[in-house]
Design an enzyme around this catalytic site. Structure first.
Site, PDB file in Angstrom:
ATOM      1  CD  GLU A 148      11.683  -0.980   9.084  1.00 42.02           C
ATOM      2  OE1 GLU A 148      12.684  -0.315   8.791  1.00 42.02           O
ATOM      3  OE2 GLU A 148      11.385  -2.029   8.507  1.00 42.02           O
ATOM      4  CD  GLU A 199      10.412  12.417  11.517  1.00 37.68           C
ATOM      5  OE1 GLU A 199       9.224  12.109  11.727  1.00 37.68           O
ATOM      6  OE2 GLU A 199      11.218  11.649  10.971  1.00 37.68           O
ATOM      7  CE  LYS A 252      -1.920   3.010   2.020  1.00 34.74           C
ATOM      8  NZ  LYS A 252      -1.656   4.415   1.681  1.00 34.74           N
ATOM      9  CB  CYS A 264      13.353   7.798   8.689  1.00 31.61           C
ATOM     10  SG  CYS A 264      14.264   6.481   7.872  1.00 31.61           S
TER      11      CYS A 264
END
Ligand code: NAD
Length: 490
Positions: free
Chosen positions: A259, A395, A185, A293
């Protein structure tokens, strides 16, 4: 300069990019627009699923699962090698699609995403032939034990937008090599390249072994996550989404692997090779416009070299060639989309307004035709940032780095670890003691020493704290059965 508007690869977007369900390419249902990050224009369409389409796809995947699991690792591996060959022969198309769709420079796809994808297919093609587990001595000579690794069956892989091709191919290869069937997906913001891959390999795999379903996370993603026939869910994305998936699947006690994000500390010691530290820190902060990331966005610099390092980072930021991702010379393209663009600017504006450090470079919107027309954010450096303020803690996932001075390594480690994230970290130093101490004490799944980025399929890193849960690599897609056999018949 090449006229990118005349590039023949625009024809890749002349028809709706498909989903892959039960071995067939599907374009005849609902669609979603591909809006290019480079100029905010609608450049194409991709097919999207709804609940009924998703249910049909899961049923086909479930049907295919036993046959695929019954193949040997070698036979499964041959399919992965074939996919790699097909991908490689269309490498230029993938570069183009990711550049147009998410704004990743052509060259970044060419030299990073594509080799990572191809090597993942080759690696897992071999790794799937070497699925071994331990055998224990139970102390009874008449009872033997062996552990056997088994696939889950139908695995759902939910992808992020920042590296749709490499995250997708790497995970797809591991899922299939482990003997599961895969439902991929892609992110609704980055569905072009994986849908195109589906169109290239639709008839390579047996029907149902690979499914590609597009659509919004809140609609298609959440429907699939809770589908009773999806045995395992793996998600790469933000922490909030990970928490949501855990909540949604809790009642089913579903196997979930996450993750997630990071706000990664980069410690620069006074004894570091400063030129090297600046070069890697700029790469670690600004690559893919900071949308990685493991980007090193929180830079801690020992006071004696702070001014020189800050000057070097400003120069490195100014030297970045920010522009159209379709040009060979571009190093940094736009960020992915409107919502994310506003989020990144929200952080920059907040920091300026609230005096969260001093703006050293960047922080101003582009006014030229090319960059004002797309979602471009300049490489931005804030200096003298106090630990714990918003831009130092959250972040941002854009080309924004903070610099914070410190005196001792212990102080730097305390600042570095004062975060709920634990994805990556790093240190620049010429002293082995500093490198060892930081490697031991940094609370993160990856530590980079005198470089930034690193790793590969052979050494998959799992995030600490909120950055990850549930395993990485091929193991995350396997469950262990313990078999106990009495051998003397008593
Ligand atoms: P996101 O969390 O917004 O979306 C990730 C995926 O989850 C998308 O496909 C989305 O459609 C889907 N999704 C959203 N809500 C869902 C729901 N309720 N149920 C099921 N699926 C749902 O993340 P993003 O913005 O696409 O990606 C950026 C984030 O990903 C950053 O935080 C980044 O650090 C992280 N990331 C982590 C890694 C890693 O390996 N740890 C790698 C890449 C990106």
């Amino acid at each position: 300069m090449a006229d990118v508007e005349k590039d023949p690869r625009w024809s890749l977007l002349s028809s709706t990019l498909p989903m892959l369900i039960d071995g067939k390419l599907v374009t005849d249902g609902p669609t979603s627009d591909i809006v290019s990050s480079r100029n905010r224009k609608v450049v194409g369409k991709f097919a999207v699923a709804d609940a009924a389409i998703s249910d049909k796809a899961v049923a086909a995947a479930r049907k295919a699962a036993p046959g695929w699991a019954g193949l040997s690792g070698y036979e499964r591996g041959k399919y992965l090698v074939k996919i790699a060959e097909i991908m490689e022969s269309h490498a230029a198309d993938f570069e183009f699609l990711d550049a147009v769709d998410i704004g990743k420079p052509l060259t970044a796809v060419r030299y990073s995403d594509m080799p990572v994808s191809l090597s993942a297919l080759a690696y897992f093609a071999g790794r799937g032939q070497d699925l071994s587990s331990r055998s224990a001595d139970l102390g009874d000579p008449h009872v033997s034990h062996r552990a056997r690794l088994e696939p889950y069956g139908v695995v759902l892989e939910v992808l992020p937008w920042n590296g749709p091709l490499w995250t997708g191919v790497q995970r797809m290869a591991a899922i299939l090599a482990a003997g599961n069937v895969a439902i991929m997906k892609p992110s609704e913001l980055a569905s072009a390249s994986f849908s195109y891959l589906a169109s290239l390999i639709a008839d390579v795999l047996p029907p149902g072994v690979l499914t590609v379903l597009n659509g919004k996370g809140s609609v298609v993603g959440s429907h699939l996550v809770t589908h009773p026939d999806v045995a395992m869910v793996s998600l790469t994305g933000g922490v909030e989404t990970g928490v949501r998936v855990l909540q949604d699947t809790a009642a089913q006690v579903k196997r979930v692997s996450l993750e997630l994000g990071g706000k990664n500390p980069n410690i620069v010691m006074a004894d570091a090779d400063l030129e090297n530290a600046i070069r890697w820190s700029a790469m670690g902060g600004f690559s893919n416009s900071g949308q990685i990331c493991v980007c090193g966005s929180r830079i801690l610099v020992q006071r004696p070299v702070y001014e020189e390092f800050a000057k070097g980072m400003v120069e490195a930021a100014k030297a970045q060639v920010v522009g159209d991702p379709l040009l060979e010379t571009t190093q940094m393209g736009p960020v992915v989309g409107e919502v994310h663009f506003e989020k990144v600017w929200g952080y920059i504006d907040h920091a300026i307004k609230n005096g969260e450090g001093e703006l050293l470079v960047g922080g101003e919107r582009y006014t030229d035709d090319t960059r004002a027309g797309g979602w471009y954010v300049p490489p931005t450096v804030f200096g003298g940032v106090t630990p714990g303020c918003v831009i130092e803690k959250e972040e941002i996932f854009g080309p924004v780095v903070t610099l914070t001075p410190f005196d001792t390594l212990d102080e730097a480690l305390a600042i570095a670890n004062d975060t709920t994230f634990g994805l990556a970290s790093g240190i620049f130093t010429s002293t082995v003691e500093n490198a060892e101490k930081a490697s031991r004490e940094l609370q993160a799944g990856a530590v980079y020493v005198n470089q930034w980025f690193g790793g590969g399929m052979q050494a998959p890193a799992q995030g600490y704290k909120t950055s990850g849960l549930g395993g990485v690599g091929i193991e995350k897609y396997l469950q262990t059965k313990n078999i106990f056999t009495r051998t003397n018949g008593d």
